[in-house]
Design a protein around this motif. Structure first.
Motif, PDB file in Angstrom:
ATOM      1  N   SER A 165      -5.628   4.448  -0.193  1.00  7.14           N
ATOM      2  CA  SER A 165      -5.247   4.454  -1.654  1.00  7.14           C
ATOM      3  C   SER A 165      -6.399   4.354  -2.069  1.00  7.14           C
ATOM      4  O   SER A 165      -6.519   4.782  -3.655  1.00  7.14           O
ATOM      5  N   THR A 215       1.968   1.841  -3.499  1.00  7.24           N
ATOM      6  CA  THR A 215       0.832   2.330  -4.042  1.00  7.24           C
ATOM      7  C   THR A 215       0.593   3.898  -3.843  1.00  7.24           C
ATOM      8  O   THR A 215       0.378   4.555  -5.181  1.00  7.24           O
ATOM      9  N   GLU A 250       0.786  -1.257  -0.073  1.00  7.37           N
ATOM     10  CA  GLU A 250      -0.083  -0.047  -0.099  1.00  7.37           C
ATOM     11  C   GLU A 250       0.836   1.324   0.080  1.00  7.37           C
ATOM     12  O   GLU A 250       0.509   2.238  -0.798  1.00  7.37           O
TER      13      GLU A 250
END
Length: 301
Positions: free
Chosen positions: A274, A20, A17
């Protein structure tokens, strides 16, 4: 799976994450920053988006450094990374609420003089509102910074048995007041976001109903666009509400064992961040164009 294995699993999820969101924030900063340099101007909504991208980038790095530093060196207090995270977290709440207020005022169909006056002025006010959000976040971080410093002093003074009861009472009072402060500084921008988003959804729903009544039996792409916008707003509302609740529960330190489920909780929080960042990117025409160009270049390669 044992507790340590679960921690490693969620630690890996957290790192994925991290990569990302870092990529998302970097794309927002580079794409909008390049346009800002080339055209010497940026639309108000994109100003808020690039500010939120910079904020999320700094928030994520401070979170990663604080979490891994505290995990691998538990005897050292990485309070300075905690302060940066507090500041960027408060700022991200204000920037998200500012974006919701901006869209609400721009899209509103009210004929009331106050709304007309706001619609005319808000475009010019965005730079000042961004500066105001920054100043509010700075002021809101003063007490957490002081609290971190006092906590360190309390830890050092616990080695002395004298006045230990008074120190425990002061520490308990400080913790309660600090918790209340953290909740209040997040509740205010969240309520502003909630009111703006709900009002915007109500306005779009009413306008969509009027359009369907006018275009009954006719195919029109405008109602479909309004329906898609409503769905996106509903998803953003749900995601940001869940993010607020997870951060709130983390602050209050309830419902779970923080040591055993710390990395799972962090993975949940940043999964929501995210997805929220992805939706914000898709809401910008320029960022969607950049994403499509990147996808085409990857397919061509």
């Amino acid at each position: 799976m044992t507790t340590s294995q679960l921690s490693v699993f969620f630690m890996i999820i957290y790192m994925l994450e991290f990569l990302t969101i870092t990529g998302q924030s970097s794309l927002i900063i580079v794409a909008l920053g390049r346009e800002w340099v080339q055209t010497q101007r940026l639309p108000p909504a994109d100003m808020i988006l690039i500010s939120l991208g910079i904020c999320r980038f700094c928030q994520l790095w401070s979170s990663m450094l604080y979490n891994f530093g505290s995990h691998f060196h538990p005897n050292y207090n990485f309070w300075y990374f905690g302060i940066i995270w507090e500041f960027t977290n408060i700022l991200s709440f204000w920037l998200t609420s500012l974006l919701a207020v901006f869209y609400c005022v721009k899209v509103s169909f009210f004929s009331h003089p106050i709304f007309l006056w706001l619609k005319w002025r808000i475009v010019r006010w965005v730079p000042r509102l961004l500066l105001g959000s920054l100043l509010i976040s700075c002021v809101s971080t003063i007490f957490p910074a002081t609290s971190y410093y006092i906590d360190i002093q309390f830890i050092a003074m616990k080695h002395f048995p004298r006045n230990s009861t008074m120190l425990e009472r002061l520490e308990a009072f400080l913790w309660d007041f600090s918790t209340l402060h953290k909740v209040v500084v997040l509740v205010i921008p969240f309520l502003l976001f909630l009111a703006s988003t709900v009002l915007l959804m109500a306005l779009l729903s009413r306008h969509l109903k009027q359009m369907k009544d006018l275009h009954t039996g006719c195919s029109n792409s405008s109602p479909e666009a309004h329906s898609a916008a409503l769905r996106s707003l509903a998803i953003v509302l749900i995601l940001f509400t869940f993010y607020f609740l997870t951060v709130l529960l983390s602050i209050l330190d309830v419902l779970f064992n923080k040591e055993s489920w710390f990395w799972a909780w962090e993975a949940i929080i940043y999964a929501l961040v995210s997805i929220h960042s992805t939706l914000l990117m898709l809401s910008s025409v320029k960022l969607k164009r950049v994403l499509k160009a990147r996808c085409w270049s990857l397919e061509a390669a």
